[in-house]
Enzyme design. Structure first.
Site, PDB file in Angstrom:
ATOM      1  N   GLY C 498       0.803  -1.209   0.000  1.00  0.00           N
ATOM      2  CA  GLY C 498       0.000   0.000   0.000  1.00  0.00           C
ATOM      3  C   GLY C 498       0.833   1.254   0.000  1.00  0.00           C
ATOM      4  CD  GLN C 499       5.042  -0.320   0.459  1.00  0.00           C
ATOM      5  OE1 GLN C 499       3.951  -0.769   0.190  1.00  0.00           O
ATOM      6  NE2 GLN C 499       6.080  -1.113   0.649  1.00  0.00           N
ATOM      7  N   GLY C 500       3.085   2.145  -2.026  1.00  0.00           N
ATOM      8  CA  GLY C 500       3.351   2.699  -3.356  1.00  0.00           C
ATOM      9  C   GLY C 500       4.741   2.449  -3.873  1.00  0.00           C
ATOM     10  CE  LYS C 728      18.234  12.614   5.007  1.00  0.00           C
ATOM     11  NZ  LYS C 728      18.360  13.217   6.349  1.00  0.00           N
ATOM     12  N   GLY C 729      14.138   7.605   3.893  1.00  0.00           N
ATOM     13  CA  GLY C 729      12.961   6.814   4.234  1.00  0.00           C
ATOM     14  C   GLY C 729      11.892   7.632   4.930  1.00  0.00           C
ATOM     15  N   GLY C 731       8.496   5.565   5.562  1.00  0.00           N
ATOM     16  CA  GLY C 731       7.375   4.638   5.770  1.00  0.00           C
ATOM     17  C   GLY C 731       6.814   4.532   7.170  1.00  0.00           C
ATOM     18  CD  GLU C 732       9.574   1.266  10.454  1.00  0.00           C
ATOM     19  OE1 GLU C 732       9.297   0.657  11.476  1.00  0.00           O
ATOM     20  OE2 GLU C 732      10.729   1.380  10.016  1.00  0.00           O
TER      21      GLU C 732
END
Ligand SMILES: Cc1cc2nc3c(=O)[nH]c(=O)nc-3n(C[C@H](O)[C@H](O)[C@H](O)COP(=O)(O)OP(=O)(O)OC[C@H]3O[C@@H](n4cnc5c(N)ncnc54)[C@H](O)[C@@H]3O)c2cc1C
Ligand code: FES
Ligand code: FES
Lengths: 161, 300, 775
Positions: C498-500, C728-729, C731-732
């Protein structure tokens, strides 16, 4: 009534299916008819993932005895788009970024359809209230509400953007 | 835990008489919208041998005002919550009821679920019940060859237990015309907008020369059944209206509840919130009834 | 040409529609439970009604006799090979893997929580399978149980696992402890202390667990399931659960209906594999939502105390963190999550003295695991309140206090051996403060607000890894190949939940190779096709897999340029590729399409044929930390204790937003989960029986559309030299700052602090009473 062959009218097409009273509509749609776009999220009426339209009204397929939907018109997510393209509501969900994992999406889209059929120009508050029985774990609803607003605009324009 | 229902027999009678003959209250259960019954069957909290669908019975899905019967509102056993909420008669004549139903936000639940089914579940947390208590509604129950009619307060006997006996069915809820000049208010506290109430309160009041001429207060989720706060109502009818009266009535109302602690809230919090909600609801309803600006007692 | 940002890019930085979403909007996407194989059976699991019980006997004869039942299995039928549910643990270095407790079997010989798996059935359909479950007779010897980690540590407490007699499942010292804590605290001008605990938030992915398993005639196992890390799951299945070798396992990941960390653990796959093995037929195991709530995943409950020492000038002198983690019945992620909690919590502020220690304890509660944020939302709830307390003691504005003490570029990152490369945290704090109206709304400490409805603002900051470098094995390989028509397949191993990520990787690869976005297909979800990767977690996919994809794409581009130069008869130096066309930079009318180059490479009848493809790799021992500031404005009703959130602001240091719409959606969704974590979500376990009381969405309350306040997302772009196009990240991260910002806003509004999550009206009212305020 025990086991019987019943007719279900799904997305305008008739299907003859062997049903027993204890079968749920969601299982008949998914397992007997093979339309797996309707999702099972909780089986309790709490998430709305299983939403289908029964005579145009949004219901939980997980809490509907299949026998009570015999010979009545059903719309599932597979029946929304006319031909190969996306229905304007589906397109609005795609464009607005309202789909993340997509598990809630069929239910969200169908509930939106019911809303816009009844109220073509809903306010933000009315959108949120109508969709409050459909849980989404991914999006935080921000883009879903935007998608519904934009779909409403497109549909009022006769489907054009 | 189960994902599927156990097998059962299914009947779809065409009349109340046939249906009443079938439902025995234990082995055979009535099905209206099915929102509650089907879930309980999956969870094995109910394991009927026969399910009697009422859906094919004609003439039970009405929401109408009876001009001859003093303008009472009649809600048939198959009228859905959504139908009642959207009925112009209800939003204009009994806005308190529409307000209570609006607090149930799940659209699919309101499209499938009936108002009568909501009552028949017998839960003390019903949002509909306090509104109907405050509006003085009555419940019509058909039996084999007879029919009785009881006050909605007498319908709830305990958690999950109602006055419906074996071989009986509720056919209708009747809400009398609203007292002249009355105004109501429904308030609910819940974890999220779509949750069942921690506490809910419905009040209906009317005033005459600065004093309550009509007062009904009902509280849900704070006792084994929804309750009417009779002592608080009497206090309101006795005392001149002022903020202190509202507060005193709220304290009296809190003495008529017996809340418990569960997954939604604590007994202490509920008891405390009864006071806050009753006071707030009374104050807001009084405002609606015009007591503050001296317009009380007049038709709105 | 134009002055729109990143106009040097064709795909990167644009909110392009993801390739997978149209199918999700039409219902055409296939999730695991949607798949049916010929001859497939349905599997269901029997769970224990007792929190702690020895299984004396199981009689399966009546169940087996039921027509349509193909198999009934119990602990007696499963391999005696212990494993951990944490599939992610396979990525740990060997010394760390040794501290994981291999305490679990496919089915248990002793029930250790209500919901523990006792037996399983495979039958022709769901109805028969469930009737068979009802016919299994289990004789239990009920044992005393323990539900509180502190009780579990007391002498004489019931022992959950024979091998761990004191219920101590593990102890972890923070690897970057330094300095003399007692001396530092003793000489500090002030010491701020805050204790509390987080709730067991459920991942609550909307797609319930499901798995299909099938063995072929050569003994090779194929699994279909929503795994977040299929390659590690493949290893765990082939090497730990069964002894068949990794080569004998193929893992297919269909569409995944949300993960949020839950799917870094085994779900029902081992049971499906066992049933399929016994029956010789494909088996699909299904679960109910209630079973999931009673089951095998949630945020780990951690009880923590944090002490912060500060000097006269408001500089932090020491930080101490003490963590007690309730592992529940099996070890699962409780060790790694405790370690990561300390690394992220102790890694955000500069401090000469640091001391962290975690203790993991077995109880008879459901097995915990890791959830989005993985320790960070747990630790931040405590630390960020301790920081505010410290700021108050020094009389400093919380914004200034954080700006003064937060680590910055060149300083050690949360994984201390590595320095921070880029850090836009100060910019995030400043822009977030403006967005919430901090200067107008924060009136200093002890502002003494009055009235029934009191408003307050609060803030929180955090750092999170972009990738697992330093903690786990961290490498990823991408394969990109060009088809004859100039379109490309990019084979990579993220989990699209779902994160694409499919779209983001296609954007990166398209940009890197000079192709059009719509001409790049991201291929994933089958371990027979994709190369090894540790999966989707640690906010790593865009960063780590993106780097591998970019490397592959650039190599493809180089080959295309080189072959195009020969076709055009020019020098390759002067050529570039963009939007599927190779052209001379000096004269763009000289050029050839990538399609022609690709086609000519394959249909080459001499000796120079080449199917243009390249392999790209990312490997790192660092993790490129990202940063974020969160702000909340709330209004609390002091008579009901109800907190109304008026606005949330999330300002994130993204490096570069490859797809801004996707990043926004990710942060908004994270914020919604953070809000639920802050205010409503709670897996409530009965203290007397160990039964999960909130085992449905009717009782475990996540937010509905009506509950969402305004969320403003601010993306601060300061490209990091190590990330793909500087990314950079993220997601969380959206979840982490929300609860602490709200907790700090509550203090600003009403002068009280709540020590446990969720911050319910009940707790707020109690705190107000104790404080002598309110009603
Ligand atoms: C997601 C969700 C949210 C909800 N939120 C709320 C809320 O916020 N507030 C609230 O008050 N309620 C709430 N409900 C409850 C809901 O309103 C009721 O379950 C519903 O109205 C029941 O009506 P039904 O017609 O579906 O009843 P059914 O499920 O068909 O029947 C319920 C029970 O009543 C009996 N029964 C039905 N009709 C009759 C009759 N005519 N005579 C005698 N017995 C009968 C049945 O045998 C059964 O035992 C919620 C439910 C769901 C699923
Ligand atoms: S699956 Fe029907 S409401 Fe959740
Ligand atoms: S998009 Fe995943 S649940 Fe809504």
């Amino acid at each position: 009534m025990a086991k019987e062959i019943a007719t279900f009218i799904v997305n305008g097409q008739g299907y003859e299916v062997i049903v027993e009273p204890h079968m749920l509509l969601i299982d008949v749609l998914r397992d007997s008819i093979g339309l797996v776009g309707t999702k099972y999220g909780c089986g309790a009426g709490d998430c709305g993932a299983c939403t289908v339209l029964l005579e145009g009204k949004p219901v939980f397929a997980c809490l509907t005895l299949a026998v009570t939907a015999r010979d009545r018109s059903l719309t599932t997510i597979e029946g929304l788009a006319d031909g190969a393209g996306l229905h304007p509501i589906q397109q609005a969900f795609v464009d607005a970024g309202a789909v993340q994992c997509g598990f809630c999406t069929p239910g969200m889209v169908l509930t939106t359809k019911a809303l816009l059929d009844e109220n073509p120009e809903p306010t933000r508050g009315e959108i949120k209230a109508f969709l409050a029985g459909n849980l989404c774990r991914c999006t935080g609803y921000v883009k879903i509400v935007e998608a519904v607003e934009s779909a409403a605009g497109i549909l009022r324009n006769g489907g054009a953007r | 835990m189960h994902r599927a229902l156990l097998p059962f027999e299914f009947s779809e009678p065409a009349s109340v008489e046939e249906a009443v003959a079938l439902v025995d209250g234990g082995r055979a259960r009535a099905l209206a919208g099915g929102v509650d019954l089907v879930l309980k069957m999956r969870l094995r909290q109910e394991t009927p041998e026969r399910v009697v669908s009422l859906q094919k019975i004609a003439g039970l899905d009405h929401v109408r005002v009876d001009a001859h019967g003093g303008g009472a509102l009649h809600i048939g056993a198959l009228a859905t919550l959504r139908q009642v909420e959207q009925s112009a008669a209800v939003t204009q004549g009994w806005p308190l009821l529409a307000e209570a139903i609006a607090s149930i936000v799940s659209m699919q639940t309101k499209v499938m679920g009936t108002l009568v089914g909501n009552l028949c579940v017998g839960t003390p947390a019903s949002d509909v019940a306090p509104a109907l208590f405050a509006l003085g509604a009555r419940v019509k129950i058909a039996g084999v060859g007879d029919e009785r009619d009881i006050a909605v307060e007498d319908f709830f006997l305990g958690p999950g237990v109602t006055a419906v006996r074996p071989h009986e069915l509720v056919t209708e809820v009747v809400v009398p015309a609203r007292p002249v000049g009355s105004a109501g208010r429904f308030l609910k506290l819940s974890k999220t907008a779509d949750d069942i109430a921690k506490v809910n309160v419905a009040v209906s009041v009317a005033f005459s020369r600065g004093t309550c001429a009509h007062a009904r207060i009902a509280i849900g989720s704070a006792a084994p059944t929804p309750v009417r706060a009779v002592a608080a109502e009497e206090l309101l009818l006795r005392e001149d209206w002022c903020p202190a009266t509202a507060k005193a009535a709220a304290e009296a109302a809190a003495r008529s509840v017996r809340p418990i602690s569960d997954v939604r809230s604590t007994a202490d919090y509920r008891a405390e919130m009864v006071k806050v909600l009753v006071r707030d609801a009374l104050t807001q309803a009084a405002d609606g009834a015009g007591v503050l600006d001296g317009h009380d007692g007049k038709e709105a | 040409m134009t002055n729109e940002p990143h106009s040097e890019f064709s795909s990167v930085g644009k909110s392009l529609a993801r390739p997978d979403v149209a199918a999700k909007a039409t219902g055409a996407a296939r999730f695991s439970a949607d798949i049916a194989l010929p001859g497939m059976l349905i599997g269901r699991i029997l769970t224990s009604p007792h929190a702690h019980a020895r299984i004396v006997a199981i009689d399966t004869s009546r169940a087996k006799a039921l027509p349509g039942v193909a198999a009934v299995i119990t602990h007696a039928d499963v391999p005696k090979r212990g494993f951990t549910r944490s599939v992610m643990a396979e990525g740990l270095p060997p010394f760390a893997y040794e501290t994981e407790n291999l305490d679990q079997y496919i089915l248990s010989d002793k029930a250790r929580y209500i919901g523990d798996w006792v037996a399983a059935v495979a039958a022709v359909d769901l109805y028969v399978a469930e009737r068979a479950l009802d016919l299994i007779e289990v004789e239990y010897e009920v044992l005393p149980a323990v539900f509180d980690p502190e009780d579990a540590l007391a002498p004489g407490a019931p022992v959950v696992h024979k091998g761990w007699k004191d219920n101590v499942a593990g102890v972890i010292e923070h690897p970057f402890n330094r300095g003399d804590l007692d001396a530092a605290l003793a000489s500090s001008a002030h010491v701020a202390e805050f204790s509390g605990r987080n709730s067991r938030q459920k991942q609550a992915h909307m797609e319930p667990d499901a798995a299909i398993a099938s063995w072929d005639d050569k003994g090779r196992l194929t699994v279909w399931s929503p795994s977040q890390n299929a390659h590690l799951a493949k290893k765990a299945m082939g090497r730990r659960v069964f002894d068949i070798g990794e080569g004998n396992v193929r893992w297919i990941t269909p569409a995944v209906g949300g993960g949020f960390g839950a799917r870094l653990s085994f779900g029902v796959e081992p049971v499906a594999a066992m049933l399929a093995k016994v029956t010789g037929r494909p088996v699909k195991v299904l679960v109910t939502r209630e079973e999931d709530f009673n089951g095998w995943n949630s945020r780990t409950e951690q009880r923590q105390t944090i002490r912060v020492g500060v000097g006269e000038a408001g500089e932090i002198t020491a930080i101490e963190q003490d963590v007690l983690s309730d592992s529940g019945a099996y070890f699962s992620h409780s060790g790694t999550i405790s370690a990561v909690n300390m690394q992220s919590t102790l890694g955000v502020m500069r401090s000469p003295v640091v001391r962290g220690k975690a203790l993991m304890v077995y109880t008879n509660n459901p097995t915990a695991s890791g959830m989005r944020g993985y320790g960070n939302p747990e630790g931040s709830f405590i630390l960020q309140q301790a920081l505010d307390i410290a700021a108050e003691k020094c009389g400093m504005d919380p914004v200034d206090f954080r700006l003064k003490n937060a680590r910055g570029p060149g300083e050690p990152s949360m994984w201390e051996p590595q320095a921070i490369t880029t850090c836009a945290l100060p910019e995030c704090i400043r822009r977030g403060a403006v967005a919430i109206g901090w200067d107008q709304k924060w009136h200093g400490w002890g502002a003494g607000k009055e009235g029934r409805y009191r408003r307050g603002v609060g803030m929180s900051i955090m750092t999170h890894a972009s990738g697992a470098g330093g903690f786990l094995l961290e490498h990823s390989t991408a394969v990109m190949k060009l088809d004859e028509d100039g379109t490309a397949s990019l084979s990579v191993s993220p989990c699209e939940m779902g994160q694409g990520i499919l779209g983001v990787l296609a954007q990166i690869a398209a940009e890197g190779a000079g192709l059009r976005y719509e001409d790049v297909r991201t291929v994933t979800g089958d371990t027979d096709v994709t190369l090894f990767d540790i999966g989707t977690h640690a906010s790593r996919s865009t960063y780590a897999i993106g780097n591998a994809a970019l490397d592959a794409a650039r190599k493809v581009k180089a080959i295309v340029v080189e072959r195009a130069a020969r076709m055009l008869g020019v020098e390759s130096e002067g050529l570039d590729v963009r939007d599927g066309r190779v052209f001379a930079v000096a004269d763009s009318s000289v050029g050839v399409s990538v399609a022609e180059v690709a086609h000519a490479g394959i249909y080459e009848y001499g000796t120079d044929a080449r199917h243009i493809m390249a392999t790209g790799k990312h490997q790192s021992v660092m993790h490129c930390p990202n940063f974020q500031a969160g702000f909340a404005e709330i209004e609390v009703d002091v008579e009901t204790g109800v907190i109304k959130v008026l606005k949330l602001v999330i300002a994130h240091d993204i490096g570069r937003a490859i797809n801004p719409l996707t990043v926004e959606g990710c942060l908004e969704g994270g914020a919604a989960q953070g809000l639920g974590y802050a205010l409503t979500e709670d897996l409530v376990i009965d203290k007397g029986t160990g039964k999960v009381v909130s085992d449905s969405f009717a009782t475990y309350k996540m937010l509905s559309a009506l509950d969402m306040p305004e969320v403003e997302v601010i993306l601060v772009e300061e490209p990091d030299p190590t990330g793909p196009f500087g990314a950079k990240g993220v997601g969380e991260t959206g979840i982490t700052n929300v609860a602490p910002a709200i907790a700090n806003a509550l203090y600003d509004a009403a002068g009280v602090r709540v020590h446990s999550l969720p911050i319910t009206p009940e707790k707020v009212l109690e705190a107000l009473r104790a404080h002598g305020a309110g009603a």
